[in-house]
Design a protein around this motif. Structure first.
Motif, short mmCIF file in Angstrom:
data_model
loop_
_atom_site.label_atom_id
_atom_site.label_comp_id
_atom_site.label_asym_id
_atom_site.label_seq_id
_atom_site.Cartn_x
_atom_site.Cartn_y
_atom_site.Cartn_z
N GLY A 118 12.71 86.96 74.22
CA GLY A 118 13.19 87.91 75.22
C GLY A 118 13.43 87.24 76.57
O GLY A 118 14.31 87.66 77.34
N ILE A 119 12.65 86.19 76.88
CA ILE A 119 12.83 85.47 78.14
C ILE A 119 14.23 84.87 78.23
O ILE A 119 14.95 85.12 79.21
N PRO A 120 14.68 84.08 77.23
CA PRO A 120 16.07 83.61 77.31
C PRO A 120 17.10 84.72 77.19
O PRO A 120 18.22 84.58 77.70
N ALA A 121 16.75 85.85 76.54
CA ALA A 121 17.69 86.96 76.46
C ALA A 121 17.98 87.53 77.84
O ALA A 121 19.14 87.80 78.20
N ILE A 122 16.93 87.73 78.64
CA ILE A 122 17.12 88.18 80.02
C ILE A 122 17.91 87.14 80.81
O ILE A 122 18.85 87.46 81.54
N PHE A 123 17.50 85.88 80.68
CA PHE A 123 18.14 84.77 81.40
C PHE A 123 19.64 84.73 81.13
O PHE A 123 20.46 84.67 82.05
N ILE A 124 20.00 84.79 79.85
CA ILE A 124 21.41 84.68 79.46
C ILE A 124 22.18 85.94 79.81
O ILE A 124 23.34 85.88 80.26
N TYR A 125 21.55 87.11 79.63
CA TYR A 125 22.24 88.35 79.98
C TYR A 125 22.60 88.38 81.47
O TYR A 125 23.68 88.84 81.85
N LEU A 126 21.69 87.87 82.32
CA LEU A 126 21.96 87.90 83.76
C LEU A 126 23.15 87.03 84.14
O LEU A 126 23.88 87.36 85.09
N ILE A 127 23.37 85.94 83.41
CA ILE A 127 24.57 85.13 83.67
C ILE A 127 25.81 86.00 83.48
O ILE A 127 26.75 85.97 84.28
N ALA A 128 25.80 86.82 82.42
CA ALA A 128 26.94 87.68 82.12
C ALA A 128 27.12 88.77 83.17
O ALA A 128 28.21 88.94 83.74
N GLU A 129 26.04 89.49 83.46
CA GLU A 129 26.15 90.62 84.41
C GLU A 129 26.57 90.15 85.79
O GLU A 129 27.45 90.74 86.42
N ILE A 130 25.93 89.10 86.30
CA ILE A 130 26.20 88.65 87.67
C ILE A 130 27.57 88.00 87.77
O ILE A 130 28.28 88.17 88.76
N GLY A 131 27.98 87.27 86.73
CA GLY A 131 29.31 86.67 86.76
C GLY A 131 30.40 87.72 86.86
O GLY A 131 31.35 87.58 87.64
N VAL A 132 30.27 88.79 86.08
CA VAL A 132 31.26 89.87 86.12
C VAL A 132 31.26 90.54 87.50
O VAL A 132 32.32 90.73 88.12
N GLY A 133 30.08 90.89 88.00
CA GLY A 133 30.00 91.61 89.27
C GLY A 133 30.51 90.81 90.45
O GLY A 133 31.19 91.34 91.33
N ASN A 134 30.20 89.51 90.47
CA ASN A 134 30.54 88.70 91.64
C ASN A 134 31.98 88.21 91.66
O ASN A 134 32.54 87.95 92.72
N LEU A 135 32.58 88.04 90.50
CA LEU A 135 33.96 87.55 90.45
C LEU A 135 34.96 88.68 90.20
O LEU A 135 36.16 88.44 90.13
N PHE A 136 34.46 89.90 90.08
CA PHE A 136 35.32 91.05 89.76
C PHE A 136 36.42 91.23 90.80
O PHE A 136 37.60 91.37 90.45
N ILE A 137 36.06 91.27 92.09
CA ILE A 137 37.04 91.55 93.13
C ILE A 137 38.12 90.48 93.16
O ILE A 137 39.32 90.78 93.25
N ASN A 138 37.72 89.21 93.07
CA ASN A 138 38.71 88.14 93.04
C ASN A 138 39.60 88.23 91.80
O ASN A 138 40.80 87.96 91.85
N PHE A 139 39.02 88.64 90.66
CA PHE A 139 39.76 88.73 89.41
C PHE A 139 40.83 89.82 89.47
O PHE A 139 42.02 89.56 89.19
N VAL A 140 40.44 91.04 89.82
CA VAL A 140 41.40 92.14 89.79
C VAL A 140 42.39 92.08 90.95
O VAL A 140 43.42 92.76 90.94
N SER A 141 42.10 91.25 91.96
CA SER A 141 43.03 91.10 93.08
C SER A 141 44.21 90.19 92.74
O SER A 141 45.22 90.21 93.46
#
Length: 431
Positions: A259-282
């Protein structure tokens, strides 16, 4: 021996537990709100300091590095002063960090900005280590995932409102935020003026956090039950520190270890989407929007997470948590591949829809990870919260975006969803 089931104290049932859960939901709201403000702050800072994608995502990496350094000290603070006082301390740290953003904007200083965000994230870490396990044991063990998804829905509510707040008070009051995609670089005077826009929103945040700290301090939260605490300190051992760590009873719990690497890896996905979203859709080939307009669509991404968690809170009273997590990870993988390989509104709406599938992932992985830990719950929770540091590896996606293109970088997100599927189907099973 079978570990005792973690439960709250006997006096915490009924209305008292309900009131405590409602108050704790406000904490989840605030740290979701503050974390997602970064989604509007990062494109703003990218313009103010003329940063590459790698440098921009490095800012968010500093935020999540705080989870790595602050998680174990947070568990020690909780052991010393208790859950309620730890929540108050966490809120106070967040308020101090928000106030440090004022001189960071006035200078303006990239380094002071990083320090302020690190302090805020350290306070959030303490809140997470205290509040997540507290909510998990505030009721019947079999509905822990449902309960944590419910309060995480308030986390998503904060995350949903944050882009509107940041879009109006940060991006909407700056030259960079209202400029069309591909506009000329800012002049030094415009950069200085844009930097000042973060002062008002972070002062407002600091005041709200201070008020909430006072309320938490005065509220009669029920104490945690003894099942989540060690009865006594372990006696000294003649073995080396490395040996004692390697043979710690926590590692006997497969659901925690994976579960520790599951949280670790999931956060890469969630944060990457949230932080690059504005630049992507622009981008012209995707949504062709200004940053301020794109922040309104980021609102929909986090809104999908809120809706998904509310649905998940009720569905997982009947559906096994691992099965629900598997369905969510399959859906997330599909929409991320669509976002990576298509263009226009199809790609944009695919990226927006991933919020719905991400919604139940963190709370479900967390409750599956601490299942059956009994008196090891505090240490296990600290390790799972430490794994949130995986969000720091969003800098890898920033490097991929600079090297191979922003759209291609979302293949990393799709790969992360595959590990979550593995954890749901096999890794979360208790040994």
């Amino acid at each position: 021996m079978v570990a005792p089931v973690a439960r709250i104290s006997e006096g915490a049932s009924g209305p008292k537990a309900g009131r405590a859960l409602a108050l704790l939901a406000s904490l989840f709201f605030m740290w979701g709100f503050i974390t997602v403000i970064n989604g509007t702050l990062l494109p703003h800072l990218r313009s103010v300091f003329a940063l590459s994608y790698t440098q921009t995502t490095l800012i968010e990496s500093v935020w999540f590095i705080a989870y790595f350094f602050a998680s174990i000290p947070s568990a020690m603070v909780i052991e010393r002063v208790g859950y309620q006082r730890s929540m108050v301390i966490g809120l106070a740290m967040m308020a101090v960090g928000a106030l440090i953003m004022v001189p960071a904007a006035k200078l303006p200083s990239y380094e002071v900005t990083l320090f302020a965000l690190f302090v805020i994230a350290s306070g959030i870490t303490l809140l997470q280590v205290a509040a997540n396990p507290y909510v998990s044991v505030l009721g019947k063990p079999e509905t822990a995932s449902s309960r944590l998804n419910l309060v995480q829905a308030f986390n998503s509510a904060g995350a949903t409102l944050a882009p509107l707040f940041g879009g109006y008070l940060i991006l909407g009051r700056t030259t960079s935020g209202t400029a069309a995609a591909g506009a000329a670089a800012l002049t030094p005077a415009e950069r200085l003026a844009d930097a000042q826009s973060v002062v008002l929103p972070y002062v407002i945040v600091a005041v709200v956090l201070a008020v909430l700290a006072v309320i938490i301090a005065r509220f009669p939260l029920p104490p945690m039950g003894v099942a989540t605490q060690r009865a006594a300190k372990a006696p000294p051992s003649g073995k080396s520190l490395g040996y004692r760590i390697a043979h710690h009873p926590l590692w006997q719990h497969r659901n925690l270890v994976l579960g520790i690497p599951a949280i670790f890896i999931y956060l890469i996905a969630e944060i990457g989407v949230g932080n690059l979203f504005i630049n992507f859709v622009s981008q012209p080939e995707i949504g062709n929007l200004t940053h301020q307009q794109a922040s309104n669509y980021l609102f929909l991404l986090w809104g999908g997470m809120m809706v998904g968690r509310l649905v998940g809170a009720f569905a997982m009273q009947r559906v096994e948590a691992g099965h629900a997590l598997a369905v969510a990870s399959i859906g997330a993988t599909i929409v991320m591949l669509i976002a990576a390989f298509t263009t226009g509104h199809v790609a944009m709406w695919a990226l927006i829809s991933v919020g719905l599938f991400h919604s139940i992932m963190f709370p479900t992985i967390f409750t599956l990870g601490i299942k059956g830990l009994g008196p090891l719950t505090e240490e296990g929770s600290g390790l799972l919260i430490m794994a949130i540091a995986g969000g720091a590896l969003v800098v890898v996606q920033g490097w991929l975006a600079d090297s191979y293109g922003l759209q291609t970088s979302f293949l990393l997100t799709a790969a992360c969803e595959v590990y979550v599927l593995f954890y749901a189907l096999w890794g979360s099973k208790t040994a």
